[in-house]
Write a protein that holds these residues in place. Structure first.
Motif, PDB file in Angstrom:
ATOM      1  N   UNK A   4       0.984  -1.266   0.031  1.00 52.64           N
ATOM      2  CA  UNK A   4       0.028   0.028  -0.133  1.00 52.64           C
ATOM      3  C   UNK A   4       0.909   1.475   0.157  1.00 52.64           C
ATOM      4  N   UNK A   5       0.251   2.240  -0.343  1.00 53.29           N
ATOM      5  CA  UNK A   5       1.151   3.636  -0.371  1.00 53.29           C
ATOM      6  C   UNK A   5       1.338   4.312   0.966  1.00 53.29           C
ATOM      7  N   UNK A   6       2.262   4.880   1.416  1.00 51.88           N
ATOM      8  CA  UNK A   6       2.473   5.244   2.788  1.00 51.88           C
ATOM      9  C   UNK A   6       1.303   6.209   3.118  1.00 51.88           C
ATOM     10  N   UNK A   7       1.084   6.064   4.494  1.00 49.87           N
ATOM     11  CA  UNK A   7       0.125   7.009   5.148  1.00 49.87           C
ATOM     12  C   UNK A   7       0.279   8.286   5.107  1.00 49.87           C
ATOM     13  N   UNK A   8      -0.740   9.307   4.724  1.00 45.92           N
ATOM     14  CA  UNK A   8      -0.498  10.581   4.581  1.00 45.92           C
ATOM     15  C   UNK A   8      -0.189  10.859   3.324  1.00 45.92           C
ATOM     16  N   UNK A   9      -0.224  10.058   2.111  1.00 45.68           N
ATOM     17  CA  UNK A   9       0.267  10.295   0.721  1.00 45.68           C
ATOM     18  C   UNK A   9      -1.024   9.950  -0.229  1.00 45.68           C
ATOM     19  N   UNK A  10      -1.168  10.448  -1.320  1.00 50.16           N
ATOM     20  CA  UNK A  10      -2.109  10.083  -2.218  1.00 50.16           C
ATOM     21  C   UNK A  10      -1.489   9.846  -3.629  1.00 50.16           C
ATOM     22  N   UNK A  11      -2.107   8.723  -4.347  1.00 53.82           N
ATOM     23  CA  UNK A  11      -1.804   8.844  -5.829  1.00 53.82           C
ATOM     24  C   UNK A  11      -2.889   9.411  -6.536  1.00 53.82           C
ATOM     25  N   UNK A  12      -2.168  10.214  -7.325  1.00 51.17           N
ATOM     26  CA  UNK A  12      -3.008  11.234  -8.361  1.00 51.17           C
ATOM     27  C   UNK A  12      -3.312  10.487  -9.649  1.00 51.17           C
ATOM     28  N   UNK A  13      -4.710  10.287  -9.962  1.00 51.40           N
ATOM     29  CA  UNK A  13      -5.088   9.114 -10.912  1.00 51.40           C
ATOM     30  C   UNK A  13      -5.656   9.694 -12.053  1.00 51.40           C
ATOM     31  N   UNK A  14      -5.553   9.059 -13.164  1.00 41.55           N
ATOM     32  CA  UNK A  14      -6.055   9.463 -14.572  1.00 41.55           C
ATOM     33  C   UNK A  14      -7.643   9.383 -14.797  1.00 41.55           C
ATOM     34  N   UNK A  15      -8.536  10.009 -15.736  1.00 45.29           N
ATOM     35  CA  UNK A  15      -9.632  10.064 -15.712  1.00 45.29           C
ATOM     36  C   UNK A  15     -10.231   8.639 -15.878  1.00 45.29           C
ATOM     37  N   UNK A  16     -11.250   8.280 -15.293  1.00 44.55           N
ATOM     38  CA  UNK A  16     -11.715   7.010 -15.408  1.00 44.55           C
ATOM     39  C   UNK A  16     -11.614   5.932 -14.369  1.00 44.55           C
ATOM     40  N   UNK A  17     -10.622   6.253 -13.516  1.00 43.21           N
ATOM     41  CA  UNK A  17     -10.205   5.368 -12.434  1.00 43.21           C
ATOM     42  C   UNK A  17     -11.230   5.034 -11.465  1.00 43.21           C
ATOM     43  N   UNK A 132       0.789  14.107   4.671  1.00 43.31           N
ATOM     44  CA  UNK A 132       2.465  14.134   5.091  1.00 43.31           C
ATOM     45  C   UNK A 132       3.154  14.514   3.808  1.00 43.31           C
ATOM     46  N   UNK A 133       2.589  14.037   2.711  1.00 40.74           N
ATOM     47  CA  UNK A 133       3.258  14.688   1.415  1.00 40.74           C
ATOM     48  C   UNK A 133       2.073  15.498   0.788  1.00 40.74           C
ATOM     49  N   UNK A 134       2.114  16.767   0.757  1.00 41.72           N
ATOM     50  CA  UNK A 134       1.154  17.613   0.292  1.00 41.72           C
ATOM     51  C   UNK A 134       1.727  18.289  -0.993  1.00 41.72           C
ATOM     52  N   UNK A 135       0.938  19.227  -1.537  1.00 44.42           N
ATOM     53  CA  UNK A 135       1.621  19.948  -2.692  1.00 44.42           C
ATOM     54  C   UNK A 135       1.278  21.402  -2.644  1.00 44.42           C
ATOM     55  N   UNK A 136       1.904  22.191  -2.956  1.00 45.12           N
ATOM     56  CA  UNK A 136       2.009  23.630  -2.979  1.00 45.12           C
ATOM     57  C   UNK A 136       2.008  24.384  -4.236  1.00 45.12           C
ATOM     58  N   UNK A 137       1.429  25.512  -4.392  1.00 38.74           N
ATOM     59  CA  UNK A 137       2.087  26.696  -5.333  1.00 38.74           C
ATOM     60  C   UNK A 137       2.554  27.551  -4.645  1.00 38.74           C
TER      61      UNK A 137
END
Length: 430
Positions: A4-17, A132-137
Motif C-alpha cells: 500500500x502507499x504510505x500513510x498521509x500520501x495520495x496517488x494522483x489518478x487518470x480519468x476513469x479510475x 504528510x506529502x502535500x502539494x503547494x503553489x
C-alpha cells in the motif's frame, strides 16, 4: 496482501479510475497548476525549481527552530555514511531564497518575481486536507519593500483562486510591524503573561522567554482561553509610524482593486526576519481550519540564511486544501481533453500504416491509434471512450487513395482529408 502507499500520501489518478475523486484527480492538480502559472506569468513571474531535500540547517533558519515544523514534523533524509544532515523540504520559501542567493539572482532586474509548485513534506497527524506529502503553489518576490508589491502579491493569490472558480474566499489581513515594534510588543506580552505562567502550556512556557508572539499562535485551547480572558492587545496597536503607513497603503490598494479583506489582528509571524504585512486566505468549505494558505513579508530572511539584506515577500497555498474548497462550492473543473484524432486500421496489414500516419501527425496535435485492427463500430466507440474530437479508419481503399474520411464525434459530420494535408487540418482545428 499487496503493498500500500504510505500513510498521509495520495496517488494522483487518470480519468476513469474506479476510485477517482477530485482530490486525487491528476487532471485537477494539473488544472490548478496551469491556472496558477497563467495568472503569475501574466504578472511577470518566472518559474523556478529547487531540490526536494535541503540542508537541515537551511530549514532551521528559514522556518524557525522553535516551530512545530522543525521540532516535530521534519522528515530527515539518511544515506550510507551520512549523519542525517538533510531533510525533505516542508515549505518552499527558504529554498527559493537560498537559490536566489547561491546563484546570483540579485543581478537580475528587481523586483524579481518567482513561482513554483510541487510536493512538500511534514510528519504531522493525517486529517482532511492535511497530508504528510502535500502539494503547494508558491510565489515569491525579492528586491523591493514597496507596499505596492505587498498588495500585488495578495491580489495575485486572490486572482488565482478566483480564476479557478471559487467565490467564497476572503483575505484576512494583518501586520507584525518592524523589529522595534515587535520588541515592544514582546515585552508587553512577557510582562502580561508572567503572572499566569502556570496556566500556559509547556510549549508556551518555553516561548514566553524566547518568542512570546508565538504564544498567540498556540494550538492549546487553554492558552487561547487565557489570551481571551486577559484581553491581550493585538500587534496592530503597537505598530510604529512607518509600519502603520505601510499597512495603510496596502489596504488602500486592495480596496481600490476590489479585493475582499478583513483586518485580523490575530495573524502573527513569530520569527525575527518577518516584517509588516501578513495575511491568510480563508474558505469555510475546508473545515474548522479554514485557511487555504497565506503569506507575509520576510525582509530579514536572506540575512538569516547568510546572505546580504534582501527584502522579500511571498505566499503559498496547498493544492489539496484548494481542491476541498472547490468541491465544497460544487465547482466543476473542465474535463481533460482527449486526443484531437484517433486512428484505427480495419485490417492487420494497415495497422503499421495507421501508426505511421499518427506519428507524423503528432507534430501538429495529440493523435492516438489502435494497436490492432478494429471493425468500424468498435473503432468509433473506442475513439469516443478516449474523448477524441475526431476519428478515422484506414482500410485498403484509404491506404490506396491516401485520403481519410475524418469524422467529428461531436456532430457526426465527415470530411475527406488527404494524408498529406492531415497535419494542416489538425492545426486548423486547434
Amino acid at each position: 496482501m499487496a503493498l500500500q502507499r504510505p500513510k498521509g500520501t495520495q496517488d494522483h489518478l487518470p480519468e476513469g479510475s474506479p476510485k477517482l475523486s477530485l482530490d486525487v484527480k491528476a487532471s485537477a492538480f494539473a488544472f490548478v497548476q496551469d491556472t496558477a502559472r497563467r495568472v503569475m506569468e501574466r504578472a511577470g513571474a518566472e518559474f523556478i525549481a529547487t531540490p526536494l531535500f535541503e540542508e537541515a540547517e537551511l530549514v532551521r533558519r528559514g522556518v524557525g527552530g522553535s516551530t512545530d515544523i522543525v521540532r516535530k514534523e521534519m522528515f530527515t533524509v539518511y544515506y550510507f555514511g551520512d549523519h542525517g544532515g538533510y531533510v525533505l523540504r516542508p515549505e518552499g520559501t527558504a529554498s527559493i531564497v537560498r537559490a536566489y542567493l547561491q546563484n546570483g539572482l540579485r543581478q537580475l532586474p528587481a523586483p524579481l518575481k518567482l513561482w513554483t509548485h510541487g510536493p512538500m513534506f511534514r510528519a504531522e497527524n493525517v486529517q482532511k486536507g492535511r497530508l504528510r506529502q502535500f502539494h503547494q503553489v508558491d510565489y515569491e518576490v525579492l528586491g523591493s519593500k514597496d507596499p505596492l508589491i505587498d498588495a500585488e502579491s495578495i491580489w495575485l493569490m486572490w486572482e488565482v483562486v478566483r480564476e479557478l472558480g471559487l467565490s467564497g474566499v476572503r483575505v484576512k489581513l494583518g501586520s507584525i510591524g518592524d523589529p522595534a515594534d515587535r520588541e515592544t510588543y514582546n515585552t508587553y506580552l512577557q510582562e502580561l503573561l508572567a503572572a499566569h505562567v502556570d496556566r500556559l502550556s509547556d510549549d508556551s512556557k518555553d516561548r514566553l522567554g524566547r518568542n512570546p508572539m508565538r504564544i498567540l499562535d498556540s494550538k492549546s485551547a487553554g492558552d487561547q482561553a487565557l489570551i481571551a480572558e486577559l484581553g491581550v492587545r493585538p500587534m496592530l496597536d503597537f505598530l510604529g509610524e512607518e509600519a502603520r503607513a505601510h499597512f495603510g497603503a496596502v489596504q488602500g490598494y486592495l480596496s481600490d482593486w476590489g479585493v475582499p479583506f478583513d483586518l485580523d489582528p490575530s495573524i502573527v509571524r513569530g520569527l525575527d526576519y518577518y516584517r509588516r504585512t501578513a495575511w491568510e486566505l480563508h474558505h469555510e468549505g475546508v473545515g474548522a481550519k479554514s485557511a487555504l494558505g497565506g503569506g507575509g513579508r520576510y525582509d530579514g530572511l536572506a540575512a538569516q540564511l547568510g546572505g546580504a539584506e534582501v527584502p522579500g515577500i511571498g505566499w503559498a497555498f496547498g493544492i489539496e486544501r484548494l481542491l476541498l474548497a472547490l468541491e465544497a462550492e460544487g465547482v466543476q473543473l473542465p474535463a481533460p481533453e482527449g486526443p484531437a484524432l484517433f486512428l484505427a486500421a480495419l485490417d492487420e496489414e494497415n495497422v503499421g500504416l495507421a501508426a505511421r500516419i499518427a506519428l507524423e501527425a503528432r507534430s501538429a496535435a495529440r493523435v492516438e491509434f489502435a494497436y490492432r485492427a478494429l471493425k468500424p463500430g468498435n473503432a468509433f466507440r473506442e475513439a469516443d471512450r478516449r474523448r477524441a474530437r475526431y476519428a478515422a479508419v484506414i482500410g485498403s481503399e484509404e491506404a490506396a487513395g491516401g485520403v481519410l474520411n475524418v469524422k467529428s464525434l461531436a456532430t457526426g459530420a465527415q470530411r475527406a482529408v488527404s494524408v498529406s494535408e492531415l497535419r494542416t487540418f489538425l492545426l486548423e482545428q486547434a
